[in-house]
Design a protein around this motif. Structure first.
Motif, PDB file in Angstrom:
ATOM      1  N   ALA A 269      -3.089  -8.860  -2.121  1.00  0.00           N
ATOM      2  CA  ALA A 269      -2.763  -7.852  -3.129  1.00  0.00           C
ATOM      3  C   ALA A 269      -3.872  -6.809  -3.232  1.00  0.00           C
ATOM      4  O   ALA A 269      -3.605  -5.599  -3.267  1.00  0.00           O
ATOM      5  CB  ALA A 269      -2.525  -8.518  -4.481  1.00  0.00           C
ATOM      6  N   ILE A 270      -5.126  -7.264  -3.259  1.00  0.00           N
ATOM      7  CA  ILE A 270      -6.251  -6.326  -3.363  1.00  0.00           C
ATOM      8  C   ILE A 270      -6.304  -5.419  -2.143  1.00  0.00           C
ATOM      9  O   ILE A 270      -6.547  -4.208  -2.259  1.00  0.00           O
ATOM     10  CB  ILE A 270      -7.569  -7.100  -3.540  1.00  0.00           C
ATOM     11  N   ALA A 271      -6.068  -5.972  -0.960  1.00  0.00           N
ATOM     12  CA  ALA A 271      -6.078  -5.154   0.254  1.00  0.00           C
ATOM     13  C   ALA A 271      -5.015  -4.064   0.189  1.00  0.00           C
ATOM     14  O   ALA A 271      -5.254  -2.925   0.599  1.00  0.00           O
ATOM     15  CB  ALA A 271      -5.856  -6.046   1.477  1.00  0.00           C
ATOM     16  N   CYS A 272      -3.850  -4.403  -0.334  1.00  0.00           N
ATOM     17  CA  CYS A 272      -2.786  -3.395  -0.458  1.00  0.00           C
ATOM     18  C   CYS A 272      -3.179  -2.309  -1.452  1.00  0.00           C
ATOM     19  O   CYS A 272      -2.988  -1.114  -1.185  1.00  0.00           O
ATOM     20  CB  CYS A 272      -1.481  -4.072  -0.889  1.00  0.00           C
ATOM     21  N   TRP A 273      -3.721  -2.717  -2.598  1.00  0.00           N
ATOM     22  CA  TRP A 273      -4.126  -1.715  -3.592  1.00  0.00           C
ATOM     23  C   TRP A 273      -5.192  -0.784  -3.022  1.00  0.00           C
ATOM     24  O   TRP A 273      -5.138   0.427  -3.221  1.00  0.00           O
ATOM     25  CB  TRP A 273      -4.650  -2.402  -4.857  1.00  0.00           C
ATOM     26  N   GLU A 274      -6.161  -1.357  -2.318  1.00  0.00           N
ATOM     27  CA  GLU A 274      -7.230  -0.538  -1.754  1.00  0.00           C
ATOM     28  C   GLU A 274      -6.714   0.380  -0.647  1.00  0.00           C
ATOM     29  O   GLU A 274      -7.317   1.414  -0.368  1.00  0.00           O
ATOM     30  CB  GLU A 274      -8.348  -1.441  -1.213  1.00  0.00           C
ATOM     31  N   ALA A 275      -5.585   0.003  -0.041  1.00  0.00           N
ATOM     32  CA  ALA A 275      -4.969   0.856   0.987  1.00  0.00           C
ATOM     33  C   ALA A 275      -4.031   1.882   0.383  1.00  0.00           C
ATOM     34  O   ALA A 275      -3.350   2.606   1.112  1.00  0.00           O
ATOM     35  CB  ALA A 275      -4.216  -0.013   1.990  1.00  0.00           C
ATOM     36  N   GLY A 276      -3.980   1.948  -0.948  1.00  0.00           N
ATOM     37  CA  GLY A 276      -3.148   2.936  -1.621  1.00  0.00           C
ATOM     38  C   GLY A 276      -1.734   2.495  -1.886  1.00  0.00           C
ATOM     39  O   GLY A 276      -0.889   3.303  -2.280  1.00  0.00           O
ATOM     40  N   ILE A 277      -1.426   1.213  -1.694  1.00  0.00           N
ATOM     41  CA  ILE A 277      -0.090   0.674  -1.974  1.00  0.00           C
ATOM     42  C   ILE A 277      -0.189  -0.021  -3.331  1.00  0.00           C
ATOM     43  O   ILE A 277      -0.631  -1.169  -3.433  1.00  0.00           O
ATOM     44  CB  ILE A 277       0.368  -0.299  -0.872  1.00  0.00           C
ATOM     45  N   GLY A 278       0.182   0.686  -4.388  1.00  0.00           N
ATOM     46  CA  GLY A 278      -0.096   0.200  -5.745  1.00  0.00           C
ATOM     47  C   GLY A 278       0.938  -0.716  -6.343  1.00  0.00           C
ATOM     48  O   GLY A 278       0.650  -1.452  -7.287  1.00  0.00           O
TER      49      GLY A 278
END
Length: 683
Positions: A263-272
């Motif tokens: 989840a954190i990797a997705c958020w940091e990649a701009g996928i909120g």
């Protein structure tokens, strides 16, 4: 119990329109707000709110009520839980009382324990002497900024947390109840988490309610979650929902992954719009939570066998609330974090955009697992496919699933249908056997606890035998997930496992006692609720019509009680206080008065609408009286001549009044015909 004063404080502090707009876009129409119902799928708005009375109603599914009933349905809470939920949201301290004694605010205290624990773990990570957790996070591409954003931490164990929380005034029982500490055999406390990097888990309002800990090296369990507590339920909560909610609403899509770091990797990649499950497969509660905000859910599975199994388990939700359930399985057994590291966020977005319908995916995987070119492989694939759709066996779409299976396996539709019947019976028998064994285990557990002097004594006995620290060892370093239940010698069946059966029995009992209404009575009830909707919104406009209201023969006595309670309020009373008076005589007042449509469907002034409703309800009253008189004249042969003559005269007057009222009602244009329907011909 929660006091009436606290309940009303919470009600006054909550704006229903603002609450609903968190999940549903609303548009003003006159004095009301309208939108699509959050509780059932629809394209045309049928859900409305009356701000002046703070009530809501959906004309599609028939649900309605006030702020508490809305939260109860949206969050699947009991009435007291809904009050506490809204109190927490509004920052109001409420005090439960039980047996006349103050019980305090246990939930808020447990949240305080978790918040202080999260702060302690974060400090240990960012400033502690042990550099290993910082090195671990850095190796995963999570530097200091990421650790601060998501409040990541490190649990040193060895009683450090217990000592810290004690110094801040938290009691041992509060630490145990929050599941950040465990009782030892000598009566002392040990830290629940030891030598793990920590991921705080937050509720929808962003408050810490639980933790997930990951071991940094080799060892089991790899992940250790907080066990079930009054705050945390892994089958209900989702990691990161507090951060993802606004993105889910904006995109009308939710993406579900299976780990904190994913989840954190997705958020940091701009996928909120990403949330993560917490050590469990996607559950019904998760689906209900997400479909409040989005109709498309993309399950982003790890590309391993476990991920594919999770996809198959999610099939049971395929038809919930017109939801579009899709999935993405990443290649080469990669998890989302690994995929983003290798290919970047844009590549993951492309795969999410091309997500495959879940049913297509699982059927295709069945083919991959079996060699359908051989009779044996085809038979196995057919068995697996039928077991897969067993949860959907009562669906009106079941024939379409049979057709998909037949097409994929090259079989006749009748052969698939026949095989499905046999498989469904086998699975049902297996479930019955499993259910019986669970009941037997539960009974055995109760007998064991009784023989040990109750569950508390049994737990302490087991803790003393299995969890006692070794000489020279550090105190209780770690436990498996749910270790507070490891002492139970048999499988435990939660109390809510029987909720469905209880609800079904209750529904049958309710149906047996539900009054049978005539069509005319049903129309009368609809008219009464229309009247109450206007009456509670415009009480002063109604006061000159009080005499006419006395002529109404109310079908539902609750409606009459509400009407007179409203009219008894002083002139100039605000609608909110009017609703308080209505609730005082009828607890269901909010549900009953929220179902009116005339205020938004009529182009006439309020006075004309009131006159129409009074004429309509008097018309129904007179029609019912006329029908009763006609029946008595036809059937009752014991009537004296004088009584028969008087009844005939009254019936004649009533017939004349019916025609007079019909003309008055017909003089008001549509859309009011909905109230009267075909009733004009019934006299």
């Amino acid at each position: 119990m929660i006091t009436d004063e606290d309940r009303e404080r919470v009600r006054a502090a909550t704006d229903l329109v603002q609450l609903v707009q968190e999940t549903v876009p609303l548009q003003p129409r006159g004095q009301e707000f309208w939108g699509c119902c959050p509780f059932h799928g629809e394209k045309t708005p049928s859900f409305h709110i009356i701000p002046s009375t703070q009530v809501w109603h959906c004309f599609g599914c028939g649900e309605g009520g006030d702020v508490f009933s809305y939260v109860m349905k949206r969050e699947n809470l009991s009435f007291p839980e809904s009050i506490r939920y809204l109190a927490d949201r509004a920052g109001i301290e409420i005090h439960d009382t039980q047996d006349g004694r103050q019980r305090g605010t246990k939930r808020s205290r447990l949240i305080d324990v978790c918040e202080e624990t999260a702060a302690f773990y974060h400090t240990m990570l960012m400033r502690g002497k042990d550099a290993r957790p910082r090195t671990y996070f850095a190796s995963r591409g999570m530097g200091g900024a990421v650790c601060r954003t998501y409040r990541l931490g490190f649990a040193p164990g060895r009683g450090a947390l217990v000592s810290h929380l004690s110094s801040h005034g938290f009691t041992p029982q509060e630490m145990v109840d929050a599941n950040v500490a465990m009782r030892r055999s000598n009566g002392g406390l040990a830290d629940r988490f030891f030598d793990r990097v920590m991921f705080p888990i937050f509720d929808e309002q962003g408050r810490c309610i639980a933790f997930g800990g990951r071991i940094m090296g080799q060892g089991e369990p790899k992940y250790l979650n907080t066990a079930e507590t009054p705050l945390f339920h892994k089958k209900r909560n989702l990691y990161g929902f507090n951060w993802a909610k606004e993105h889910i609403v904006a995109q009308a899509e939710a993406i579900v992954v299976e780990g904190y770091t994913d989840a954190i990797a997705c958020w940091e990649a701009g996928i909120g719009n990403v949330v993560a499950t917490l050590g469990t497969a996607l559950t019904e509660h998760h689906v209900k939570t997400l479909t409040r905000f989005a109709k498309r859910i993309v399950y982003l599975f790890d590309g391993d066998a476990a991920g594919q199994k999770a996809a198959e388990r999610a099939i049971q939700f395929i038809e919930r609330d017109s939801m579009d359930l899709r999935c993405v399985v990443l290649p080469d057994g990669q998890d989302p974090m690994e995929f983003i590291s290798a290919h970047g966020g844009d590549a993951l977005r492309e795969r999410i955009s091309a997500a495959e319908p879940l049913m297509d995916f699982v059927f295709r995987k069945l083919e991959d697992r079996s060699d359908i070119s051989t009779p044996g492989g085809r038979t196995k694939a057919l068995q697996d496919a039928c077991r897969l759709i067993y949860p959907l066996r009562r669906s009106y779409m079941i024939d379409s699933y049979y057709i998909q299976i037949a097409d994929r396996l090259g079989l006749d539709l009748d052969a698939v249908r026949s095989a499905a019947g046999r498989v469904f019976r086998d699975v049902q028998r297996e479930e019955e056997v499993s259910s019986r064994r669970e009941r037997e285990r539960a009974a055995a557990r109760e007998r064991v606890e009784a023989s040990r002097g109750g569950s508390a004594g049994w737990r302490e006995t087991m803790r003393g035998s299995s969890n006692a620290p070794r000489r020279g060892a550090s105190p209780a370093p770690d436990f498996v997930d749910g270790a507070d239940e490891v002492d139970v010698p048999v499988d435990y069946v939660p109390a809510d496992a029987y909720d469905d059966a209880t609800a079904a029995q209750s529904a049958r009992q309710q149906a047996a006692t539900m009054p049978v209404l005539t069509d005319l009575e049903r129309r009368s009830i609809a008219g009464e609720r229309e009247l109450l909707s206007l009456l509670t919104s415009y009480p002063d406009v109604f006061r000159p019509f009080a005499e006419r209201i006395t002529e109404i023969d109310w079908v539902d006595p609750r409606h009459e009680a509400i009407a007179w309670a409203v009219l008894a309020t002083p002139e100039g009373t605000e609608p909110v206080q009017v609703m308080d008076a209505a609730r005082a005589v009828c607890p269901e007042a909010a549900q009953l008065v929220s179902a009116g449509t005339i205020a938004v469907t009529s182009s006439h002034p309020t006075e004309v609408n009131i006159g129409f409703l009074l004429d309509t309800l008097e018309l129904y009253t007179v029609r019912r009286r006329l029908r009763a008189s006609q029946a008595k004249l036809r059937q009752d042969r014991s009537l004296a001549a004088e009584d028969r003559r008087a009844l005939t005269i009254q019936a004649t007057k009533d017939a004349a009044r019916v025609h007079e009222l019909e003309r008055a009602v017909e003089g008001v244009a549509d859309p009011f015909r909905l109230l009267d329907g075909e009733g004009a011909s019934e006299s």
